[in-house]
Design a protein around this motif. Sequence first.
Motif, PDB file in Angstrom:
ATOM      1  N   HIS A  15       3.371   2.942   3.987  1.00  0.00           N
ATOM      2  CA  HIS A  15       2.562   1.864   3.402  1.00  0.00           C
ATOM      3  C   HIS A  15       1.436   1.449   4.341  1.00  0.00           C
ATOM      4  O   HIS A  15       0.286   1.269   3.901  1.00  0.00           O
ATOM      5  N   ASP A  16       1.738   1.273   5.605  1.00  0.00           N
ATOM      6  CA  ASP A  16       0.712   0.865   6.562  1.00  0.00           C
ATOM      7  C   ASP A  16      -0.418   1.893   6.637  1.00  0.00           C
ATOM      8  O   ASP A  16      -1.590   1.522   6.703  1.00  0.00           O
ATOM      9  N   CYS A  17      -0.060   3.174   6.603  1.00  0.00           N
ATOM     10  CA  CYS A  17      -1.089   4.229   6.638  1.00  0.00           C
ATOM     11  C   CYS A  17      -1.924   4.242   5.360  1.00  0.00           C
ATOM     12  O   CYS A  17      -3.149   4.353   5.421  1.00  0.00           O
ATOM     13  N   THR A  18      -1.277   4.123   4.203  1.00  0.00           N
ATOM     14  CA  THR A  18      -2.042   4.186   2.956  1.00  0.00           C
ATOM     15  C   THR A  18      -2.919   2.959   2.761  1.00  0.00           C
ATOM     16  O   THR A  18      -3.948   3.040   2.078  1.00  0.00           O
ATOM     17  N   ALA A  19      -2.540   1.836   3.358  1.00  0.00           N
ATOM     18  CA  ALA A  19      -3.370   0.625   3.254  1.00  0.00           C
ATOM     19  C   ALA A  19      -4.755   0.874   3.836  1.00  0.00           C
ATOM     20  O   ALA A  19      -5.744   0.311   3.360  1.00  0.00           O
ATOM     21  N   MET A  25     -10.193   4.779  -1.820  1.00  0.00           N
ATOM     22  CA  MET A  25      -9.484   5.306  -2.989  1.00  0.00           C
ATOM     23  C   MET A  25      -9.893   4.568  -4.255  1.00  0.00           C
ATOM     24  O   MET A  25      -9.996   5.163  -5.321  1.00  0.00           O
ATOM     25  N   LEU A  26     -10.130   3.279  -4.147  1.00  0.00           N
ATOM     26  CA  LEU A  26     -10.479   2.491  -5.322  1.00  0.00           C
ATOM     27  C   LEU A  26     -11.906   2.730  -5.772  1.00  0.00           C
ATOM     28  O   LEU A  26     -12.250   2.470  -6.916  1.00  0.00           O
ATOM     29  N   GLU A  27     -12.749   3.233  -4.856  1.00  0.00           N
ATOM     30  CA  GLU A  27     -14.137   3.513  -5.207  1.00  0.00           C
ATOM     31  C   GLU A  27     -14.263   4.802  -6.006  1.00  0.00           C
ATOM     32  O   GLU A  27     -15.241   5.009  -6.709  1.00  0.00           O
ATOM     33  N   LYS A  28     -13.271   5.677  -5.912  1.00  0.00           N
ATOM     34  CA  LYS A  28     -13.297   6.959  -6.612  1.00  0.00           C
ATOM     35  C   LYS A  28     -12.660   6.812  -7.981  1.00  0.00           C
ATOM     36  O   LYS A  28     -11.802   5.975  -8.202  1.00  0.00           O
ATOM     37  N   ARG A  37      -1.312  -0.769 -10.282  1.00  0.00           N
ATOM     38  CA  ARG A  37      -0.815  -2.125 -10.534  1.00  0.00           C
ATOM     39  C   ARG A  37      -1.410  -3.064  -9.488  1.00  0.00           C
ATOM     40  O   ARG A  37      -1.097  -2.949  -8.312  1.00  0.00           O
ATOM     41  N   PRO A  38      -2.263  -3.976  -9.919  1.00  0.00           N
ATOM     42  CA  PRO A  38      -2.817  -4.941  -8.963  1.00  0.00           C
ATOM     43  C   PRO A  38      -1.746  -5.883  -8.432  1.00  0.00           C
ATOM     44  O   PRO A  38      -0.745  -6.099  -9.123  1.00  0.00           O
ATOM     45  N   PRO A  39      -1.920  -6.450  -7.280  1.00  0.00           N
ATOM     46  CA  PRO A  39      -3.021  -6.231  -6.345  1.00  0.00           C
ATOM     47  C   PRO A  39      -2.848  -4.896  -5.617  1.00  0.00           C
ATOM     48  O   PRO A  39      -1.738  -4.469  -5.320  1.00  0.00           O
ATOM     49  N   PHE A  40      -3.957  -4.253  -5.342  1.00  0.00           N
ATOM     50  CA  PHE A  40      -3.951  -2.933  -4.723  1.00  0.00           C
ATOM     51  C   PHE A  40      -3.892  -3.067  -3.204  1.00  0.00           C
ATOM     52  O   PHE A  40      -4.907  -3.236  -2.547  1.00  0.00           O
ATOM     53  N   GLU A  41      -2.685  -2.993  -2.666  1.00  0.00           N
ATOM     54  CA  GLU A  41      -2.467  -3.127  -1.225  1.00  0.00           C
ATOM     55  C   GLU A  41      -2.240  -1.784  -0.552  1.00  0.00           C
ATOM     56  O   GLU A  41      -2.673  -1.569   0.578  1.00  0.00           O
ATOM     57  N   HIS A  70       0.711   5.886  -6.807  1.00  0.00           N
ATOM     58  CA  HIS A  70      -0.317   5.102  -7.493  1.00  0.00           C
ATOM     59  C   HIS A  70      -0.610   3.835  -6.677  1.00  0.00           C
ATOM     60  O   HIS A  70       0.249   3.368  -5.947  1.00  0.00           O
ATOM     61  N   PRO A  71      -1.820   3.284  -6.803  1.00  0.00           N
ATOM     62  CA  PRO A  71      -2.129   2.033  -6.092  1.00  0.00           C
ATOM     63  C   PRO A  71      -1.307   0.869  -6.628  1.00  0.00           C
ATOM     64  O   PRO A  71      -1.047   0.784  -7.827  1.00  0.00           O
ATOM     65  N   GLY A  72      -0.906  -0.003  -5.711  1.00  0.00           N
ATOM     66  CA  GLY A  72      -0.151  -1.182  -6.120  1.00  0.00           C
ATOM     67  C   GLY A  72       0.225  -2.038  -4.924  1.00  0.00           C
ATOM     68  O   GLY A  72      -0.141  -1.736  -3.787  1.00  0.00           O
ATOM     69  N   PRO A  73       0.978  -3.086  -5.172  1.00  0.00           N
ATOM     70  CA  PRO A  73       1.434  -3.946  -4.079  1.00  0.00           C
ATOM     71  C   PRO A  73       2.654  -3.334  -3.379  1.00  0.00           C
ATOM     72  O   PRO A  73       3.441  -2.614  -3.991  1.00  0.00           O
TER      73      PRO A  73
END
Length: 182
Positions: A15-19, A25-28, A37-41, A70-73
């Motif tokens: 998680h720390d690395c993907t943060a 990632m969100l710009e693509k 799933r927001p918030p995207f942490e 997938h992006p998510g909290p």
Amino acid sequence: MTALRSAARLLRRYHDCTALFMPPMLEKDQTWQLPPRPPFEVICHGDFAPYNVVLNSGEVTDIIDFETAHPGPRDWDIAYAIYRWAPLSAGVAIEDLGGLDTQILRTRLFLDAYGLPAKERPVLPGMIIDRLNALVGFMEREAANGVERYRRNIEEGHDRIYRRDVAYISEHRDEIIAGLMD
């Protein structure tokens, strides 16, 4: 308990690395199997379970199968991990692999090793319920869209197992929260 604790520490590192990669990632324009799933942490693994890790000498050292990433909290991914690693499931008690007290203890050990602060823990039973309901909804949609894998999962009763576990966690929610806060 070594595997449980090392799994939690590895998930934290992941998680720390993907943060660090979240803003790019969100710009693509990305396509994910499971919906973001927001918030995207972080980039959630989506299925962080004993069957998706590599074990070396009793220690979890690697993560495999990123199909459901997938992006998510963080809590969204932690919730499913707890469901699988504690495991918080009615079926476990039936199989005599540990009752609720053991499940709560294993959940605490996982969260302690992950480093999740106590103030963030009360939301987890509800998050697990939401995560399992989302999984059942995903399976049903995919089956309705003709995806054979999910049609078979529904036919084999996977959705009923998740629903039974939602009821189990709902029934014991207060006990679980109290056990995580001691």
